[in-house]
Design an enzyme around this catalytic site. Structure first.
Site, mmCIF file in Angstrom:
data_model
loop_
_atom_site.group_PDB
_atom_site.id
_atom_site.type_symbol
_atom_site.label_atom_id
_atom_site.label_comp_id
_atom_site.label_asym_id
_atom_site.label_seq_id
_atom_site.Cartn_x
_atom_site.Cartn_y
_atom_site.Cartn_z
ATOM 1 N N LYS A 22 0.764 -1.197 0.166
ATOM 2 C CA LYS A 22 0.154 -0.053 0.108
ATOM 3 C C LYS A 22 0.958 1.227 0.033
ATOM 4 O O LYS A 22 0.535 2.261 -0.604
ATOM 5 C CB LYS A 22 -0.831 0.042 1.285
ATOM 6 C CG LYS A 22 -1.572 1.253 1.547
ATOM 7 C CD LYS A 22 -2.531 1.400 2.835
ATOM 8 C CE LYS A 22 -1.689 1.640 4.026
ATOM 9 N NZ LYS A 22 -1.464 3.065 4.392
ATOM 10 N N ASN A 23 1.811 1.161 0.963
ATOM 11 C CA ASN A 23 2.668 2.515 1.079
ATOM 12 C C ASN A 23 3.458 2.921 -0.083
ATOM 13 O O ASN A 23 4.216 3.699 -0.192
ATOM 14 C CB ASN A 23 3.302 2.458 2.445
ATOM 15 C CG ASN A 23 2.493 2.701 3.497
ATOM 16 O OD1 ASN A 23 1.124 2.868 3.383
ATOM 17 N ND2 ASN A 23 2.980 2.690 4.755
ATOM 18 N N ARG A 93 -4.876 10.742 4.553
ATOM 19 C CA ARG A 93 -3.742 11.810 4.861
ATOM 20 C C ARG A 93 -2.887 11.581 3.625
ATOM 21 O O ARG A 93 -2.226 12.847 3.046
ATOM 22 C CB ARG A 93 -2.889 11.646 6.106
ATOM 23 C CG ARG A 93 -4.003 12.078 7.247
ATOM 24 C CD ARG A 93 -3.000 11.851 8.283
ATOM 25 N NE ARG A 93 -1.715 12.698 8.416
ATOM 26 C CZ ARG A 93 -1.501 13.640 8.520
ATOM 27 N NH1 ARG A 93 -2.118 14.754 8.721
ATOM 28 N NH2 ARG A 93 -0.097 14.245 8.282
ATOM 29 N N CYS A 117 -5.162 13.014 13.139
ATOM 30 C CA CYS A 117 -5.794 11.763 13.170
ATOM 31 C C CYS A 117 -5.576 10.827 14.353
ATOM 32 O O CYS A 117 -4.929 11.431 15.135
ATOM 33 C CB CYS A 117 -5.155 11.041 11.779
ATOM 34 S SG CYS A 117 -3.486 10.491 12.264
ATOM 35 N N ARG A 122 -0.088 14.949 12.868
ATOM 36 C CA ARG A 122 0.680 14.551 11.916
ATOM 37 C C ARG A 122 0.909 15.697 10.866
ATOM 38 O O ARG A 122 0.163 15.738 9.973
ATOM 39 C CB ARG A 122 0.415 13.232 11.179
ATOM 40 C CG ARG A 122 0.518 11.961 12.076
ATOM 41 C CD ARG A 122 -0.141 10.935 11.320
ATOM 42 N NE ARG A 122 0.608 10.335 10.275
ATOM 43 C CZ ARG A 122 0.177 9.167 9.859
ATOM 44 N NH1 ARG A 122 -0.947 8.657 10.115
ATOM 45 N NH2 ARG A 122 0.860 8.473 8.924
ATOM 46 N N ASP A 307 5.063 0.642 11.929
ATOM 47 C CA ASP A 307 3.957 -0.100 11.569
ATOM 48 C C ASP A 307 3.849 -1.575 11.948
ATOM 49 O O ASP A 307 2.959 -2.082 11.716
ATOM 50 C CB ASP A 307 3.739 0.106 9.969
ATOM 51 C CG ASP A 307 3.280 1.724 9.418
ATOM 52 O OD1 ASP A 307 3.058 2.309 10.259
ATOM 53 O OD2 ASP A 307 3.344 1.861 8.230
ATOM 54 N N ARG A 399 -8.566 -0.800 5.270
ATOM 55 C CA ARG A 399 -7.532 0.436 4.632
ATOM 56 C C ARG A 399 -6.374 -0.135 4.019
ATOM 57 O O ARG A 399 -5.726 0.314 2.970
ATOM 58 C CB ARG A 399 -7.454 1.622 5.492
ATOM 59 C CG ARG A 399 -8.570 2.389 5.742
ATOM 60 C CD ARG A 399 -8.227 3.559 6.488
ATOM 61 N NE ARG A 399 -7.197 4.430 5.893
ATOM 62 C CZ ARG A 399 -6.227 5.152 6.447
ATOM 63 N NH1 ARG A 399 -6.675 5.250 7.876
ATOM 64 N NH2 ARG A 399 -5.271 5.809 6.003
#
Ligand code: UD1
Length: 420
Positions: A22-23, A93, A117, A122, A307, A399
């Protein structure tokens, strides 16, 4: 609202395919705005955050289609506005990542100000400082960050005060089309940054400094078409390896990259897990021996990833001994500790740390997910607990994890998605 019903204490056994990261996919999708030529992307995960980014690209006038090989074809030839609306930015974000590409290609970008958030304040101040250093003017109007430049962005020498993944990506994407040379110092070195660099290079960008904290970019005037496969998700892989260990099972994750998981695999080994790497498969075997608590401190890559912090908290909860986990990247990222206490875990929050006294048994309970990785850790705790756990608010998990319950069911987990 959906929730997961989990019956724990079944050791997980089997193989799980890992999806695209995802990132990495999010900044790469944003980078498709840098050219009017077609970008073809493979291994893009099916996740809510990806859908949000695709919707955002669509709102800007980009054409996105999926072909028969499941490749995403993105054409930003017809972009007709540069405004990222509040409705999309508020749900993700990472929408801020369109700012660099829009400013670089069109000289204008308006992005709704990303709010606070669940995992703390952030800010995006370093992204904006960097754009200003490249000659853009930045204003905040009606809740929107408005960036503009009369001429092309200009190369600059910029040092990040703090290591920021998104900031590095945004400035990198701006710099590839800027006039002249940009040097980004104290840049993040996460593997997802290298993936973005590889994608940008495939479009014709000139970038040096992979794997280092100094990136040197020679701006070009145009970028071209590209065909690219997104890297595997190291956090998804790490999460399933921890789930295997916490349930005293043995799971192999496939299509993973062990090089990206250095310290995570080291910590698993420290905990007593047998970790075997073979090509692009990684096995965590905890069917024998004692699971032992570990200490860890999060840090920018190659340090321990924030994470993965919550998942290791869940592991310590059911391990032998006392472990301390310290979060240094984000505020308020220890919320899973309170929910795990409700399952009988022995956890004390001490400033930015949690101290966990491991137990051989914890009990299922109704718990509430507060953010993406906290929800993953509650699923792991539920899989390791006696009896039934309900994990609520799993929209957080959707997500970032592709079909997590199906992947877990395939290795023997008793987990079902339910609606209230
Ligand atoms: C990215 C990841 C996220 C991960 C995080 C840290 C994506 C989509 N998300 O988030 O999963 O947890 O990296 O590895 O890739 N900061 C500032 N000013 C700025 C920008 C950041 O002070 O302008 C601070 C943040 O508040 C935080 C730290 O820098 O304390 C790191 O944040 P950053 O690396 O930017 O995280 P994201 O890119 O948002």
């Amino acid at each position: 609202m959906d929730y997961f019903k989990i019956r724990g204490k079944t050791p997980l056994h089997g193989r799980i395919p890992i999806s695209g990261a995802k990132n990495a996919a999010l900044p790469i999708l944003a980078a498709t705005l840098l050219t009017d030529k077609m970008s073809t992307l493979l291994n893009v995960p099916h996740l809510n955050d990806i859908t949000t980014m695709v919707e955002l690209l669509g709102a800007l006038g980009t054409d996105v289609a999926i072909d028969e090989s499941m490749a995403l074809k993105v054409s930003a030839a017809q972009v007709n506005n540069q405004r990222a609306p509040y409705e999309l930015v508020k749900t993700m974000r990472a929408s801020i990542l369109v700012m660099g590409p829009l400013l670089a290609r069109f000289g204008r970008a308006e992005v709704s100000f990303p709010g606070g958030c669940a995992i703390g304040n952030r800010p995006v101040d370093l992204h904006l400082k960097g754009f200003e250093a490249m000659g853009a003017s930045i204003d905040v109007r009606d809740g929107y960050i408005v960036g503009s430049t009369e001429n092309r962005l200009k190369g600059c020498d910029f040092t990040f005060d703090t290591v920021t993944v998104g900031g590095t990506e945004n400035l990198l994407m701006a710099a590839v089309l800027a006039e002249g040379r940009t040097v980004l110092r104290n840049a993040a070195r996460e593997p997802e940054i290298n993936d973005l660099i590889a994608f940008l290079r495939g479009m014709g960008a000139e970038i040096e400094g992979d794997d280092t904290s100094t990136l040197v970019i020679n701006g070009v005037s145009k970028l071209g078409a590209n065909h690219y496969s997104v890297m595997p998700d190291r956090i998804e892989a790490g999460t399933f390896l921890v789930a295997a260990a916490a349930t005293r099972g043995c799971v192999t994750v496939e299509n993973a990259n062990a090089e990206h998981l250095g310290i995570v695999l080291e910590k698993l080994r420290d905990a007593g897990v047998k970790v075997i790497v073979e090509g692009n498969s990684i096995t965590a075997d905890m069917t024998e021996g004692q699971l032992t608590s570990i200490d860890l401190i999060t840090a920018p890559y190659p340090g321990f990833p924030t994470d993965m912090q919550a998942q290791f908290t869940a592991l310590n909860v059911v391990a032998h001994g006392v472990g301390r986990i310290t979060e240094t990247i984000f505020e308020n990222r220890l919320m899973q500790a309170h929910e795990m206490s409700r399952m009988g875990a022995n956890i004390t929050v001490d400033g930015h740390s949690v101290i966990i006294r491991g137990k051989s048994n914890i009990d299922g309970a109704p718990v509430m997910a507060s953010d993406l990785r906290a929800s993953a850790s509650l699923v792991i705790a539920g899989l390791a607990a006696n009896g039934e756990t309900h994990v609520d608010r799993i929209y957080h998990i959707d997500r970032g994890y592709e079909r997590i319950e199906e992947k877990l069911q395939a290795v023997g987990a008793d987990i079902v998605r339910k609606s209230r």
